[in-house]
Write an enzyme that holds these catalytic residues in place. Structure first.
Site, PDB file in Angstrom:
ATOM      1  N   GLY A  96     -12.934  -8.570  14.990  1.00 36.39           N
ATOM      2  CA  GLY A  96     -13.185  -9.669  14.057  1.00 36.39           C
ATOM      3  C   GLY A  96     -14.604 -10.194  14.144  1.00 36.39           C
ATOM      4  O   GLY A  96     -15.252 -10.458  13.129  1.00 36.39           O
ATOM      5  N   CYS A  97     -15.098 -10.336  15.357  1.00 39.09           N
ATOM      6  CA  CYS A  97     -16.452 -10.876  15.538  1.00 39.09           C
ATOM      7  C   CYS A  97     -17.515  -9.893  15.051  1.00 39.09           C
ATOM      8  O   CYS A  97     -18.530 -10.291  14.488  1.00 39.09           O
ATOM      9  CB  CYS A  97     -16.672 -11.248  17.003  1.00 39.09           C
ATOM     10  SG  CYS A  97     -15.556 -12.558  17.554  1.00 39.09           S
TER      11      CYS A  97
END
Length: 151
Positions: A45-46
């Site tokens: 996600g990051c």
């Protein structure tokens, strides 16, 4: 809930991915700023979020804005993360969560995960947009829309 629209961002200094001290006062009050807090370098996600900011980085700079990512990772981890994904913006290391606390970014899952929150700050240093969502997908778009709305 983190800082609210209309509040001034706090004064802070953190180490960047090059090991230099970055002081927000160098740009606060001079140009718009996008600050995104994210949980951890090199996680799916990051990485997606950071790459979205990278892919639209020119749109942010065309609007005169500075983009800054902040997580608790070390500056050396940030350096590798930035190099691996060709990230053109500043990554700041907040190992003890001091700046995260100043911005009142809340954790998720009983505080086991650091929160994901994006701020758009106007030239005067006031928050004009806050977006708090663990889904990494919309942070860049929300920030870019808020910047365009300031023009």
């Amino acid at each position: 809930m983190g800082l609210k629209v209309g509040e001034n961002i706090p004064q802070f200094s953190l180490e960047d991915q090059e090991g230099n001290i970055f002081d927000i006062s160098a740009i606060k009050g001079k140009k718009p700023i996008v600050i995104f807090f994210y949980p951890k370098d090199n996680t799916p996600g990051c990485t997606k979020e950071a790459c979205a900011f990278r892919d639209s980085y020119e749109d942010f700079t065309d609007l005169g804005a500075e983009v800054i990512g902040i997580s608790s990772d070390s500056s050396s981890t940030h350096k590798r993360f930035g190099a691996r994904y060709n990230l053109p913006f500043t990554l700041l290391s907040d190992p003890d969560g001091k700046v995260r606390k100043q911005f009142r970014v809340k954790g998720h899952l009983l505080n086991l995960l650091p929160g994901r929150e994006t701020y758009v700050v106007n030239k005067e240093g006031k928050v004009v947009m806050v977006y708090n969502n663990m889904n990494a997908s919309n942070h860049m778009e929300k920030a870019l829309d808020a910047l365009k709305g300031m023009k």
